[in-house]
Design an enzyme around this catalytic site. Structure first.
Site, mmCIF file in Angstrom:
data_model
loop_
_atom_site.group_PDB
_atom_site.id
_atom_site.type_symbol
_atom_site.label_atom_id
_atom_site.label_comp_id
_atom_site.label_asym_id
_atom_site.label_seq_id
_atom_site.Cartn_x
_atom_site.Cartn_y
_atom_site.Cartn_z
ATOM 1 N NE ARG A 37 36.044 28.132 66.185
ATOM 2 C CZ ARG A 37 36.370 27.445 67.276
ATOM 3 N NH1 ARG A 37 37.589 26.967 67.426
ATOM 4 N NH2 ARG A 37 35.467 27.254 68.222
ATOM 5 C CE LYS A 200 30.848 18.694 85.015
ATOM 6 N NZ LYS A 200 31.966 19.626 85.171
ATOM 7 N N GLY A 354 29.283 22.775 70.525
ATOM 8 C CA GLY A 354 29.966 21.909 69.551
ATOM 9 C C GLY A 354 29.198 20.666 69.162
ATOM 10 N N GLY A 377 31.556 28.819 74.572
ATOM 11 C CA GLY A 377 31.551 29.533 75.849
ATOM 12 C C GLY A 377 30.953 30.927 75.721
#
Ligand code: AMP
Length: 429
Positions: A37, A200, A354, A377
């Site tokens: 990052r 999910k 990730g 996200g």
């Protein structure tokens, strides 16, 4: 909509506040274990330094919950940045207090300072206007958002601050994320194939819904595949399944059929009696998973089918692992898919999440992908077609009306001013 970037504004001699995503992993001794990052922010920082800006960096790190907590100090990041930039990055011991003011006031052109963790201030996550204003006041009215990873959060340093400056623009990393993720969805070259995995269905329903109008095919693996397989009436044994999403899974498959989008589910799966790396496993067809067994990875027939489909694609979007990648044994499907995408050198390939990114890094295939998103996200919300507050607050490039406004196409300094005036009026409306 295109956003203005750092290259559209004059920064020479000006204090520029840059929101970065320096939320890096640290070990128990406070050492940075992965500086991806930080390196991702370097192009924006060096661009601003080279153009004579006084660069003020800020970021969050971890979840200090609005309190000063040395464990989450950005000091190690300042040291890492000093090494990478080969210059002394000054470190302010607070966010907008005396140290921040002194440090930023003393900056010379081309110098860099880093503020302490913005989440040490309880106002940050509340998007408190007073903190937004204090942050803006450290700059000369210029704010750059380069923190794509937090662009889905409306906090003082990611959104609020933009309302207190003259210019709020995208950094180069943010620009790349918008171009690849947003651009891929807007104008994909066909065939466009999405490949989705992860635990999910509920996390990805919004994404699938949005993709149904854009893609030709969706390949589904990972835990989420079992909800679809059960919705088709298959025996899924003890595999992970969201029973409250069976109806939605069925309706997605029906919608896909109406729209001519092919949904490809696993043909075979690797199953085990236990959720572990050690227990024995076997391969079974996906419609006959025995009682007591759970599916933990895609099988070879599935991989062959996915791979064949992927070879024809011109645009590929991938998010989520195809198996339980925490266990070495069940990383095979995810790694094979990473290799299959890498082999299709004609396609634009965009990856997020990730676990998928970790597989690509492990195989050292980074160079074979067109874009590896830095935001989990945030990238999912963008793929859902949502407007991200940290992007929406940046200034739009509205140059479509050049002809209408100026009566001719080329941009001169004179008509540029006229366009900007029209832009401002249009934005105010
Ligand atoms: P996500 O955060 O939605 O991208 O999901 C990542 C998680 O999905 C990882 O922790 C994987 O272990 C999990 N996962 C992938 N495949 C399966 C599976 N077949 N059964 C259970 N969990 C899975």
């Amino acid at each position: 909509m295109d956003k203005k970037t750092i290259n559209d504004i004059d920064v020479n001699g000006k204090k520029v506040l840059v929101r970065c995503d320096f939320n890096v992993p640290l070990d128990e001794n406070g050492n940075i274990t992965d500086d991806t990052r930080i390196t991702a922010a370097i192009p924006t920082i060096t661009n601003l330094m080279d153009r004579g800006a006084k660069v003020i960096l800020c970021s969050h790190l971890g979840r200090p919950k609005g309190e000063v907590n040395e464990k989450y100090s950005l000091k190690p990041v300042a040291e890492e940045l000093s090494d990478l930039l080969e210059t002394d990055v000054k470190f302010a011991k607070d966010v907008t207090g005396e140290s921040a003011k002194e440090t930023t006031e003393s900056l010379e052109n081309g110098e860099v300072a880093l503020l302490e963790n913005v989440r040490f201030d309880a106002r940050e996550e509340k998007n408190d206007d007073s903190l937004s204003e204090e942050l803006a006041n450290l700059s000369d009215g210029i704010y750059v958002n380069d923190a794509f990873g937090t662009a889905h959060r409306a906090h003082s340093s990611t959104e609020g601050v933009s309302h207190h400056v003259d210019e709020a623009v995208a950094g180069l990393l943010m620009q790349k994320e918008i171009e690849f993720l947003g651009g891929t969805l807007e104008k994909p070259e066909k065939p466009f194939i999405a490949i989705l995995g992860g635990a999910k269905v509920s996390d990805k329903i919004g994404v699938i819904d949005n993709l149904l109008d854009k893609v030709d095919e969706i390949l589904i693996g990972g835990g989420m595949a079992f909800t679809f397989l059960k919705a088709k009436g298959y025996d899924i044994g003890d595999s992970i399944c969201e029973n409250d999403k069976l109806k939605e899974a069925k309706s997605i498959m029906e919608k896909a059929q109406e729209k001519g989008v092919k949904i490809v589910l696993p043909k075979d799966v690797r199953v085990s009696k236990e959720f572990s790396n050690e227990a024995p496993d076997k391969l079974v067809d996906s419609d006959k998973i025995p009682e007591g067994y759970q599916g933990l990875d895609i099988g070879p027939k599935t991989f062959m089918e996915f791979s064949q489909e992927l070879q024809n694609a011109k645009t590929i979007l991938w998010n989520g692992p195809l198996g339980v990648c925490e266990f070495e044994k069940y990383t095979i499907g995810t790694e094979q898919v990473a290799e299959a995408i890498a082999q299709n050198e004609d396609a634009v390939s965009v990856v997020g999440g990730g676990d998928s990114v970790a597989a690509i890094k492990k195989l050292e295939l980074e160079d074979k992908f067109s874009h590896i998103s830095t935001g989990g996200g945030a990238s999912l919300e963008l793929l859902e077609g949502k407007e991200l507050p940290g992007i929406a607050c940046l200034t739009d490039k509205i140059k479509k009306n050049i002809k209408k406004i100026c009566g001719k196409k080329e941009i001169t300094q004179e008509n540029e001013e006229k366009i900007n005036q029209e832009d401002k009026e249009e934005i105010q409306k």
